[in-house]
Motif scaffolding. Structure first.
Motif, PDB file in Angstrom:
ATOM      1  N   LYS A  35       0.793  -1.230   0.000  1.00 59.31           N
ATOM      2  CA  LYS A  35       0.000   0.000   0.000  1.00 59.31           C
ATOM      3  C   LYS A  35       0.827   1.283   0.000  1.00 59.31           C
ATOM      4  N   GLU A 126      -2.721   5.545   1.422  1.00 60.55           N
ATOM      5  CA  GLU A 126      -2.686   4.822   2.696  1.00 60.55           C
ATOM      6  C   GLU A 126      -1.394   5.003   3.478  1.00 60.55           C
ATOM      7  N   TRP A 143       2.742   2.707   7.238  1.00 59.63           N
ATOM      8  CA  TRP A 143       1.364   2.311   7.010  1.00 59.63           C
ATOM      9  C   TRP A 143       0.791   2.008   8.387  1.00 59.63           C
ATOM     10  N   THR A 147      -5.118   5.298   9.538  1.00 57.26           N
ATOM     11  CA  THR A 147      -4.284   6.256   8.827  1.00 57.26           C
ATOM     12  C   THR A 147      -4.616   7.688   9.231  1.00 57.26           C
TER      13      THR A 147
END
Length: 186
Positions: A35, A126, A143, A147
């Protein structure tokens, strides 16, 4: 995974850098890769990992000697550099200190770290946080299950570039990184 587990503190101090909870570390590390890191690498090419996963024992040793290693206490690194222990709210996260190799010549010439930060802010939805350092324009990027995107730096202009609630947080920041993208040819 070898790049993520390598630790100078571990090597120097003789403290194993092995997850206590491997399944949690793998889950968090996979999310960090898929991500956050892979979208950056897809756009800019190879990134270098300077520091990533730390076991609680390695991080504690690094926190004991802040002048040499600059580690925060364990509780501050849960769901950060300590991937396999959730934070105080039970959320999982992972952090790595990286260098975007193709960006380095641009940064060395311009000292403009903000252009890369704004590109990531706009294009990697993200990421949880970024913190930039002067050496090699390396930065911590994470990450996290919850978030809260924020950008800070030890490079001038030092401090917080953006976080939720700031007027510059939302919207399109492409004018901040258009010249950088042109120069890098990406």
């Amino acid at each position: 995974m070898r790049d993520f587990l390598h630790s100078e503190i571990s090597q120097i101090e003789g403290v194993p850098n092995v997850p206590d909870n491997p399944d949690v570390a793998i889950k968090a590390g996979t999310a960090l890769c898929e991500k956050v890191l892979e979208p950056i690498q897809q756009k800019f090419g190879r990134i270098s990992i300077r520091s990533a996963y730390r076991s609680s024992a390695v991080n504690a040793r690094g926190a004991e000697n802040k002048n040499q290693y600059n580690c925060s206490r364990n509780e501050s690194n849960f769901a950060g550099h300590i991937w396999d222990i959730p934070d105080k709210d039970g959320h999982v996260g992972a952090m790595a200190c990286i260098v975007v190799n193709s960006f380095l010549p641009y940064f060395e010439r311009t000292k403009n770290w903000e252009s890369l930060a704004w590109w990531i802010h706009d294009n990697v939805p993200e990421y949880a946080s970024m913190y930039f350092f002067p050496k090699l324009c390396a930065f911590n990027i994470g990450w996290h299950q919850k978030t809260v995107k924020s950008i800070s730096s030890y490079i001038p202009p030092k401090g917080c570039l953006t976080k939720p609630g700031m007027t510059n947080y939302a919207g399109d920041h492409s004018t901040e990184y258009a010249a950088m993208l042109r120069e890098l040819g990406v």
